[in-house]
Enzyme design. Structure first.
Site, PDB file in Angstrom:
ATOM      1  N   GLU A   1      -5.055   0.540   0.017  1.00 21.84           N
ATOM      2  CA  GLU A   1      -4.873  -0.883   0.260  1.00 21.84           C
ATOM      3  C   GLU A   1      -5.078  -1.671  -1.038  1.00 21.84           C
ATOM      4  OE1 GLU A   1      -3.638  -1.657   2.991  1.00 21.84           O
ATOM      5  OE2 GLU A   1      -4.829  -1.181   4.752  1.00 21.84           O
TER       6      GLU A   1
ATOM      7  N   HIS B   1       0.827  -1.214   0.000  1.00 25.51           N
ATOM      8  CA  HIS B   1       0.000   0.000   0.000  1.00 25.51           C
ATOM      9  C   HIS B   1       0.856   1.256   0.000  1.00 25.51           C
ATOM     10  CE1 HIS B   1      -0.289   0.034   4.667  1.00 25.51           C
ATOM     11  NE2 HIS B   1       0.349   1.124   4.346  1.00 25.51           N
TER      12      HIS B   1
HETATM   13  C1  GLP Z   1       1.277   3.570   7.089  1.00 25.14           C
HETATM   14  C2  GLP Z   1       1.176   4.846   6.268  1.00 25.14           C
HETATM   15  C3  GLP Z   1       1.965   4.731   5.000  1.00 25.14           C
HETATM   16  C4  GLP Z   1       3.344   4.194   5.294  1.00 25.14           C
HETATM   17  C5  GLP Z   1       3.233   2.815   5.882  1.00 25.14           C
HETATM   18  C6  GLP Z   1       4.568   2.145   6.154  1.00 25.14           C
HETATM   19  O1  GLP Z   1       0.373   2.609   6.717  1.00 25.14           O
HETATM   20  N1  GLP Z   1      -0.170   5.177   5.956  1.00 25.14           N
HETATM   21  O2  GLP Z   1       2.022   5.992   4.367  1.00 25.14           O
HETATM   22  O3  GLP Z   1       4.096   4.150   4.126  1.00 25.14           O
HETATM   23  O4  GLP Z   1       2.544   2.956   7.105  1.00 25.14           O
HETATM   24  O5  GLP Z   1       5.039   2.503   7.410  1.00 25.14           O
HETATM   25  P1  GLP Z   1       6.500   2.273   7.923  1.00 25.14           P
HETATM   26  O6  GLP Z   1       7.331   3.264   7.211  1.00 25.14           O
HETATM   27  O7  GLP Z   1       6.423   2.539   9.401  1.00 25.14           O
HETATM   28  O8  GLP Z   1       6.858   0.867   7.617  1.00 25.14           O
END
Ligand code: GLP
Length: 240
Positions: A143, A138
């Site tokens: 999603e 995503h």
């Molecule tokens: C969330 C955000 C996304 C982000 C993702 C990954 O779901 N809505 O924009 O890219 O988390 O997060 P992380 O960087 O903590 O793995």
């Protein structure tokens, strides 16, 4: 699609901060799309360091964040607004009157989403959109689904996203819905920079770079964008 593999999260943050601050120095009123999650945090630290050294000023930029949880007001520690204030905006000279966020507490979702899209257009579009990526591919909170979305909308989060993000909610009460920019909004950005580190992202990065373009791996759509750079470390790139 340009894939850049670097040694460490630190090395990635130096490169991405350079791209962002050069953009701002070339065009002080740049429109920047920001992301939350752990992936861009180091980059935000490097931008703060440059701001503190007087190498960049963020006071004339306009910002649009990708997404926000439904039901969380701005002052909730788990809201993405709070995250951005804490990790970047509040530590620089960002002008909060130019900070744009989808409102997770809006009672008029449809109006809220339409207004956000219009605000991006009226600002002249996003110059650089920063992205992280979910383990299911995503981007923002788009999603996996049957079709690519266009403008901002309300989304029901998948179990995979809830499982990945619930660690941040100390009381375990993570929202089940969010408002997010659509795939169209992201694709309309002039330039896109995606950051992914760690083995947990390897499958999503494979799907993004080498997989077929399908809404079942939303980030794969980036293959159709003319200016995308994906920064990864060894682990995130191990299936490529
Ligand atoms: C969330 C955000 C996304 C982000 C993702 C990954 O779901 N809505 O924009 O890219 O988390 O997060 P992380 O960087 O903590 O793995």
């Amino acid at each position: 699609m340009n894939v850049v593999k670097l040694q460490s999260t630190y090395d990635i943050s130096v490169e991405v901060a350079k791209i962002i601050t050069e953009q701002i120095n070339n065009k002080p009123d740049s429109v920047l799309g920001f992301a939350t999650g752990s992936s861009p945090v180091e980059t935000y630290k490097r931008i703060i360091e440059k701001y503190e050294k007087g190498e960049v000023s963020l006071k004339n930029i306009t910002t649009f964040n990708l997404d926000e949880y439904c039901g969380l007001p701005r002052d909730n520690v788990n809201s993405y607004f709070y995250f951005m204030k804490d990790n970047l905006f509040g530590k620089t000279d960002v002008d909060f009157s130019k900070v744009n966020f989808l409102s997770g507490t809006s009672g008029e979702i449809e109006e809220e989403c339409k207004a956000y899209r219009k605000a991006i257009e009226e600002a002249g579009g996003i110059d650089i959109q920063i992205l992280g990526i979910g383990t299911n591919g995503h981007i923002g909170f788009n999603e996996p689904s049957d079709s690519f979305t266009d403008g901002p909308f309300k989304v029901k989060l998948t179990q995979s996203t809830i499982d990945s993000n619930k660690k941040y909610f100390e009381d375990g009460n993570m929202p089940t819905h969010a408002l997010t920019m659509g795939i169209g909004d992201i694709m309309r950005a002039k330039k896109i920079v995606l950051i992914a580190t760690g083995e947990a992202k390897a499958k999503a990065i494979f799907g993004t770079v080498k997989g077929e373009v399908t809404p079942m791996c939303p980030a794969s759509v980036l293959q159709n964008h003319p200016d995308v750079t994906i920064f990864i470390d060894e682990e995130a790139g191990k299936l490529l």
